[in-house]
Structures are given as structure tokens and as C-alpha cells.
Design a protein around this motif. Structure first.
Motif, PDB file in Angstrom:
ATOM      1  N   GLN A 113      33.542 -64.764   7.364  1.00 31.57           N
ATOM      2  CA  GLN A 113      32.993 -64.415   8.475  1.00 31.57           C
ATOM      3  C   GLN A 113      33.415 -65.891   9.489  1.00 31.57           C
ATOM      4  OE1 GLN A 113      28.800 -64.267   7.450  1.00 31.57           O
ATOM      5  NE2 GLN A 113      28.992 -62.033   6.812  1.00 31.57           N
ATOM      6  N   LEU A 114      33.821 -66.360   8.836  1.00 27.25           N
ATOM      7  CA  LEU A 114      34.371 -67.748   9.618  1.00 27.25           C
ATOM      8  C   LEU A 114      35.258 -67.218  10.647  1.00 27.25           C
ATOM      9  CD1 LEU A 114      34.493 -70.844   6.309  1.00 27.25           C
ATOM     10  CD2 LEU A 114      32.682 -70.138   7.695  1.00 27.25           C
ATOM     11  N   GLN A 115      35.214 -68.619  11.809  1.00 24.43           N
ATOM     12  CA  GLN A 115      36.526 -68.269  12.992  1.00 24.43           C
ATOM     13  C   GLN A 115      37.289 -69.239  12.764  1.00 24.43           C
ATOM     14  OE1 GLN A 115      36.742 -65.911  15.235  1.00 24.43           O
ATOM     15  NE2 GLN A 115      35.282 -64.215  14.026  1.00 24.43           N
ATOM     16  N   ILE A 116      38.426 -69.879  13.418  1.00 19.16           N
ATOM     17  CA  ILE A 116      39.135 -70.978  13.382  1.00 19.16           C
ATOM     18  C   ILE A 116      38.536 -71.509  14.378  1.00 19.16           C
ATOM     19  CG2 ILE A 116      41.518 -71.476  14.732  1.00 19.16           C
ATOM     20  CD1 ILE A 116      42.850 -69.127  14.180  1.00 19.16           C
ATOM     21  N   GLY A 117      37.882 -73.258  12.846  1.00 25.03           N
ATOM     22  CA  GLY A 117      38.017 -73.985  14.393  1.00 25.03           C
ATOM     23  C   GLY A 117      36.474 -73.966  13.951  1.00 25.03           C
ATOM     24  N   ASP A 118      36.024 -73.317  12.579  1.00 27.08           N
ATOM     25  CA  ASP A 118      34.529 -73.216  12.045  1.00 27.08           C
ATOM     26  C   ASP A 118      35.115 -74.612  10.680  1.00 27.08           C
ATOM     27  OD1 ASP A 118      33.163 -71.532  13.915  1.00 27.08           O
ATOM     28  OD2 ASP A 118      33.583 -70.130  11.472  1.00 27.08           O
ATOM     29  N   GLU A 119      33.974 -75.029  10.274  1.00 21.73           N
ATOM     30  CA  GLU A 119      33.875 -75.543   9.221  1.00 21.73           C
ATOM     31  C   GLU A 119      33.861 -76.019   7.992  1.00 21.73           C
ATOM     32  OE1 GLU A 119      31.673 -80.551   9.363  1.00 21.73           O
ATOM     33  OE2 GLU A 119      32.576 -80.368  11.222  1.00 21.73           O
ATOM     34  N   LEU A 120      34.398 -75.709   6.465  1.00 19.70           N
ATOM     35  CA  LEU A 120      33.874 -76.284   5.798  1.00 19.70           C
ATOM     36  C   LEU A 120      33.639 -77.585   5.232  1.00 19.70           C
ATOM     37  CD1 LEU A 120      36.426 -76.118   4.443  1.00 19.70           C
ATOM     38  CD2 LEU A 120      36.444 -73.365   4.050  1.00 19.70           C
ATOM     39  N   MET A 121      33.583 -77.574   3.592  1.00 19.78           N
ATOM     40  CA  MET A 121      33.580 -78.881   2.970  1.00 19.78           C
ATOM     41  C   MET A 121      34.481 -78.474   1.643  1.00 19.78           C
ATOM     42  SD  MET A 121      29.455 -79.344   2.395  1.00 19.78           S
ATOM     43  CE  MET A 121      28.673 -77.934   2.447  1.00 19.78           C
ATOM     44  N   MET A 122      35.077 -80.120   1.772  1.00 19.30           N
ATOM     45  CA  MET A 122      36.287 -79.761   0.313  1.00 19.30           C
ATOM     46  C   MET A 122      35.991 -81.246  -0.243  1.00 19.30           C
ATOM     47  SD  MET A 122      40.161 -79.911   0.953  1.00 19.30           S
ATOM     48  CE  MET A 122      40.566 -81.779   0.406  1.00 19.30           C
ATOM     49  N   GLU A 123      35.839 -80.875  -1.395  1.00 17.89           N
ATOM     50  CA  GLU A 123      36.003 -82.483  -1.738  1.00 17.89           C
ATOM     51  C   GLU A 123      36.805 -83.122  -2.066  1.00 17.89           C
ATOM     52  OE1 GLU A 123      34.077 -82.329  -6.383  1.00 17.89           O
ATOM     53  OE2 GLU A 123      32.285 -80.727  -5.811  1.00 17.89           O
ATOM     54  N   ARG A 124      36.905 -85.036  -2.127  1.00 15.52           N
ATOM     55  CA  ARG A 124      38.068 -85.404  -1.818  1.00 15.52           C
ATOM     56  C   ARG A 124      39.145 -85.534  -3.027  1.00 15.52           C
ATOM     57  NH1 ARG A 124      36.574 -89.602   1.874  1.00 15.52           N
ATOM     58  NH2 ARG A 124      34.863 -89.324   2.628  1.00 15.52           N
ATOM     59  N   GLN A 125      38.718 -85.257  -4.447  1.00 18.81           N
ATOM     60  CA  GLN A 125      39.592 -85.092  -5.691  1.00 18.81           C
ATOM     61  C   GLN A 125      40.582 -83.798  -5.547  1.00 18.81           C
ATOM     62  OE1 GLN A 125      40.598 -88.075  -6.405  1.00 18.81           O
ATOM     63  NE2 GLN A 125      39.115 -89.111  -5.032  1.00 18.81           N
ATOM     64  N   PRO A 126      41.704 -83.556  -6.228  1.00 14.33           N
ATOM     65  CA  PRO A 126      41.937 -82.219  -6.739  1.00 14.33           C
ATOM     66  C   PRO A 126      41.647 -82.313  -8.166  1.00 14.33           C
ATOM     67  CG  PRO A 126      43.974 -84.146  -6.707  1.00 14.33           C
ATOM     68  CD  PRO A 126      41.878 -84.767  -5.796  1.00 14.33           C
ATOM     69  N   PHE A 127      41.950 -81.197  -8.187  1.00 15.53           N
ATOM     70  CA  PHE A 127      41.523 -80.908  -9.564  1.00 15.53           C
ATOM     71  C   PHE A 127      42.703 -80.396 -10.924  1.00 15.53           C
ATOM     72  CE2 PHE A 127      37.751 -80.539  -7.886  1.00 15.53           C
ATOM     73  CZ  PHE A 127      36.882 -81.965  -8.570  1.00 15.53           C
ATOM     74  N   GLY A 128      42.940 -80.256 -12.475  1.00 18.18           N
ATOM     75  CA  GLY A 128      43.446 -79.052 -12.646  1.00 18.18           C
ATOM     76  C   GLY A 128      44.881 -79.787 -13.246  1.00 18.18           C
ATOM     77  N   PHE A 129      44.669 -79.301 -14.331  1.00 26.96           N
ATOM     78  CA  PHE A 129      46.464 -79.741 -15.476  1.00 26.96           C
ATOM     79  C   PHE A 129      47.555 -78.428 -15.483  1.00 26.96           C
ATOM     80  CE2 PHE A 129      41.869 -82.380 -16.304  1.00 26.96           C
ATOM     81  CZ  PHE A 129      42.690 -83.017 -16.082  1.00 26.96           C
ATOM     82  N   PHE A 130      46.907 -77.112 -14.206  1.00 27.30           N
ATOM     83  CA  PHE A 130      48.211 -76.393 -14.642  1.00 27.30           C
ATOM     84  C   PHE A 130      49.300 -76.746 -13.419  1.00 27.30           C
ATOM     85  CE2 PHE A 130      49.607 -71.667 -13.166  1.00 27.30           C
ATOM     86  CZ  PHE A 130      49.629 -71.207 -14.065  1.00 27.30           C
ATOM     87  N   THR A 131      50.029 -77.720 -14.271  1.00 20.24           N
ATOM     88  CA  THR A 131      51.750 -77.739 -12.876  1.00 20.24           C
ATOM     89  C   THR A 131      52.070 -78.337 -14.249  1.00 20.24           C
ATOM     90  OG1 THR A 131      50.481 -80.387 -13.893  1.00 20.24           O
ATOM     91  CG2 THR A 131      49.485 -79.910 -12.381  1.00 20.24           C
ATOM     92  N   THR A 132      53.648 -78.184 -13.862  1.00 14.19           N
ATOM     93  CA  THR A 132      54.841 -78.341 -14.666  1.00 14.19           C
ATOM     94  C   THR A 132      55.326 -79.518 -15.545  1.00 14.19           C
ATOM     95  OG1 THR A 132      56.318 -78.904 -13.234  1.00 14.19           O
ATOM     96  CG2 THR A 132      55.990 -76.488 -13.562  1.00 14.19           C
ATOM     97  N   ASN A 133      54.344 -80.746 -15.097  1.00 11.55           N
ATOM     98  CA  ASN A 133      55.139 -82.439 -16.059  1.00 11.55           C
ATOM     99  C   ASN A 133      53.973 -81.923 -17.220  1.00 11.55           C
ATOM    100  OD1 ASN A 133      52.056 -82.365 -14.887  1.00 11.55           O
ATOM    101  ND2 ASN A 133      51.915 -84.459 -14.134  1.00 11.55           N
ATOM    102  N   ARG A 134      53.893 -80.875 -17.615  1.00 10.04           N
ATOM    103  CA  ARG A 134      53.049 -80.770 -19.402  1.00 10.04           C
ATOM    104  C   ARG A 134      54.109 -80.062 -19.618  1.00 10.04           C
ATOM    105  NH1 ARG A 134      47.733 -77.778 -18.760  1.00 10.04           N
ATOM    106  NH2 ARG A 134      48.491 -77.030 -20.578  1.00 10.04           N
ATOM    107  N   PHE A 135      55.396 -79.990 -19.466  1.00 13.29           N
ATOM    108  CA  PHE A 135      55.783 -79.336 -20.090  1.00 13.29           C
ATOM    109  C   PHE A 135      56.977 -80.068 -20.329  1.00 13.29           C
ATOM    110  CE2 PHE A 135      55.099 -74.817 -17.939  1.00 13.29           C
ATOM    111  CZ  PHE A 135      54.456 -74.633 -18.807  1.00 13.29           C
ATOM    112  N   ALA A 136      57.342 -79.520 -22.208  1.00 10.11           N
ATOM    113  CA  ALA A 136      58.898 -80.691 -21.872  1.00 10.11           C
ATOM    114  C   ALA A 136      60.238 -79.700 -21.349  1.00 10.11           C
ATOM    115  CB  ALA A 136      59.291 -80.628 -23.842  1.00 10.11           C
TER     116      ALA A 136
END
Ligand SMILES: Cc1cc2nc3c(=O)[nH]c(=O)nc-3n(C[C@H](O)[C@H](O)[C@H](O)COP(=O)(O)OP(=O)(O)OC[C@H]3O[C@@H](n4cnc5c(N)ncnc54)[C@H](O)[C@@H]3O)c2cc1C
Ligand SMILES: NC(=O)c1ccc[n+]([C@@H]2O[C@H](COP(=O)([O-])OP(=O)(O)OC[C@H]3O[C@@H](n4cnc5c(N)ncnc54)[C@H](OP(=O)(O)O)[C@@H]3O)[C@@H](O)[C@H]2O)c1
Length: 259
Positions: free
Chosen positions: A87-110
Motif C-alpha cells: 500500500q506504500l506510495q513513493i515518498g512514504d517512509e519505512l524503517m531500516m536497521e543500521r546494520q546489514p546481516f548474513g553470511f550468504f556471500t561468496t567470500n565464504r568459498f575457497a
């Protein structure tokens, strides 16, 4: 105790794109200090009528250098977060935590030769960020994106994925990307396969179709989607000797449940 605004920031909706009644992409403003590694997720919050905010995890689908953050979302009928989100429109506000999360990243691979990205539904989102990371294109010899959805409408971002090959930062490596759509309930999608990902692995159809074998030495495999799909795909690979990769013990598989 931290005041709430030490943990989250306000963000504004900048752009929305509705792919179908159930699928929505949106962009929000990005605080300059918010950094993330492609594959990570943010936590977004919306106020509810009862005054208690509802928070949900969302994988970043945009490049680390974009001024905005882009997300690719399911709309769950009566879902606490997404029935408000739509239902949100352009210009509407939401909240976002300051930190990102997670380890689903390619640097975990050899290091490996082939990066496989297996996803169902909105499990595509983290791969869109990983595909906008120059190191993905230089580090691997082949980048195989397998996106499985019910039908053509749900196979979002097809044109954008194709266009990524020509990005000036990695155009010389653009030929490395192999995009394989899978449509489980639609036989109209050109070039698509039609069985679920675990079945495609068990039968060998995916490897035969692409003419690329999965091997312990060469393949690095990311799996993101519904919890059942992640479980069954992981299990199919474990049976062939592949193992979950950890920073302390690099191996072949990384998994992320999309809910
Ligand atoms: C690490 C992580 C990353 C995530 N990234 C994304 C993302 O990039 N995009 C996204 O749309 N969602 C993502 N999710 C799911 C998201 O957090 C919410 O669950 C989703 O937005 C629905 O919220 P809701 O409150 O409306 O419904 P919820 O009450 O959270 O979910 C209700 C039901 O809807 C179904 N459902 C939830 N999410 C999905 C989905 N993504 N696809 C299909 N069915 C679903 C499940 O059956 C679930 O039980 C992620 C979840 C996790 C844990
Ligand atoms: N997509 C729609 O048109 C639609 C319409 C109305 C409601 N919904 C509801 O929305 C929710 C999410 O739907 P969605 O289509 O985004 O996600 P989904 O049900 O997870 O399906 C996405 C893709 O993943 C496949 N899949 C599902 N379970 C799997 C498993 N265990 N292992 C491997 N592959 C699996 C599906 O194949 P299959 O086709 O074989 O299941 C489909 O190709 C569901 O609760 C659904 O009932 C969806």
C-alpha cells in the motif's frame, strides 16, 4: 538501553515496480554509512495500526555502490509486513536497521571455477546483488544462475539479468554468465527447464542441459529459496559429497532460507 533510533534509520520509498499481483520490487533511500556485502540482507520495519512495528528480513538486490537500496518482494495475502508494503506510495517512509546481516556471500568459498546460484521465487534477490559485484565476474570462470519459478510472470528480472552482461565494469567477462530459467508450471518460456531444482540435480538433467558437470573441485554452489527447496537441494548435493562451506573450513555450498 539504546534509544530505538540508534538501531534504525528512516528511509523513503523512491521507486516501485509491480511484476505481478504477487511480486513487487522497490527502492528506498540509502544512508551513506550503510555498507553491505553482496548477498547480505537488511531488516526493514513498518508501523502497524496497533503501534507495534513489524520487522522483516530483505536481501539487497542492488549494487553496493548504488545511491538507493533495491528489494524484490513477495506479497503475501494478509502478511503482516507485505500487505502494508504493497500500500506504500513513493515518498512514504519505512524503517531500516543500521546494520546489514548474513553470511550468504561468496567470500565464504575457497576459490573455484564455477559459481552456481540456485534460487526459487524471491530467492533471486541476493544473486542480483552478487551479479553486480565486479569480483564475481573476475573470480569465477563461469557464473550459472538458475532461477526457478512457477511461470513466466514469476521469472522476474530476465531482461535486467541479460543486460548485466554488458555492464562496462565487467563487459569483458560478460560471456561468463549462463542464465537458466526453470518454469515448473508453464511451458511457454523459451529455453526453460520444467522440473524442480532438486529433481533436476538428482536426474542430472541440469548438468546435461548446460553441459557443465558439478564437481567438488570446480563448483561453488549457492542455494536460496523456500525452506523446503533449500533443504532438498542441500540434501541432493550432500549425497554427492558436497559440503557446507564455512569461513573456517571452506567447501562448496552456501544456503539461505528465503523465509
Ligand atoms: C534471510 C532472509 C532474507 C529474506 N529476503 C527476502 C527477500 O529478498 N524478498 C522477500 O520477498 N522476502 C524475503 N524474506 C522473507 C521476508 O522476511 C518476509 O517473510 C516476507 O516479506 C513476507 O512477510 P509478511 O509479514 O507479509 O509474511 P510472513 O508472516 O513473514 O510470511 C507468511 C508466509 O508467507 C510465505 N512467504 C514468506 N516470504 C516468502 C517469500 N519471499 N516467497 C514466497 N513465500 C514467502 C511463507 O509461507 C510464510 O510462512 C527473507 C527472509 C529471510 C529470513
Ligand atoms: N506463484 C503463484 O502464481 C501463486 C499464486 C497464488 C498463491 N501463491 C502462494 O504464494 C506462496 C509462494 O509462492 P511462490 O510461487 O513464490 O513460491 P514457491 O511456492 O516456493 O514456488 C517457487 C518455485 O519453487 C518451486 N518449489 C516449491 N517448493 C519446492 C521444493 N520443496 N523444492 C524445490 N522447488 C520447490 C515451485 O515449483 P512447483 O511449481 O512445482 O511448486 C516453483 O517453481 C505459496 O504459498 C503459494 O501458495 C503463489
Amino acid at each position: 538501553m539504546d534509544a530505538p533510533n540508534d538501531k534504525y534509520l528512516p528511509a523513503r520509498i523512491l521507486w516501485q515496480h509491480r511484476w505481478s499481483p504477487r511480486l513487487l520490487s522497490f527502492r528506498i533511500s540509502r544512508e551513506a554509512g550503510f555498507r553491505f556485502v553482496p548477498g547480505q540482507f537488511a531488516r526493514l520495519g513498518l508501523h502497524q495500526a496497533n503501534g507495534v512495528p513489524v520487522w522483516r528480513a530483505y536481501s539487497m538486490a542492488s549494487a553496493t555502490w548504488d545511491d538507493h537500496l533495491e528489494f524484490y518482494s513477495i506479497i503475501v495475502p494478509d502478511g503482516a509486513f507485505t500487505s502494508r508494503l504493497e500500500q506504500l506510495q513513493i515518498g512514504d517512509e519505512l524503517m531500516m536497521e543500521r546494520q546489514p546481516f548474513g553470511f550468504f556471500t561468496t567470500n565464504r568459498f575457497a576459490d573455484g571455477r564455477d559459481l552456481w546460484m540456485l534460487g526459487t521465487g524471491t530467492g533471486l534477490a541476493p544473486y542480483l546483488a552478487i551479479l553486480q559485484d565486479e569480483s564475481t565476474w573476475t573470480r569465477f570462470e563461469r557464473i550459472i544462475l538458475v532461477h526457478c519459478a512457477r511461470n513466466a510472470e514469476d521469472l522476474a528480472y530476465r531482461a535486467e539479468i541479460t543486460a548485466l552482461r554488458d555492464h562496462p565494469l565487467w563487459a569483458e567477462h560478460g560471456h561468463k554468465l549462463i542464465y537458466q530459467p526453470v518454469a515448473t508450471r508453464d511451458d511457454t518460456v523459451a529455453g526453460a527447464l520444467h522440473a524442480r531444482i532438486p529433481a533436476l540435480l538428482q536426474s542430472g538433467e541440469l548438468e546435461a542441459h548446460l553441459d557443465i558437470p558439478l564437481t567438488l573441485a570446480d563448483s561453488r554452489i549457492m542455494i536460496c529459496g523456500s525452506p523446503n527447496m533449500v533443504h532438498d537441494t542441500h540434501k541432493a548435493l550432500l549425497g554427492r559429497g558436497f559440503r557446507l562451506s564455512r569461513l573456517a573450513a571452506p567447501a562448496q555450498i552456501a544456503v539461505e532460507n528465503a523465509w
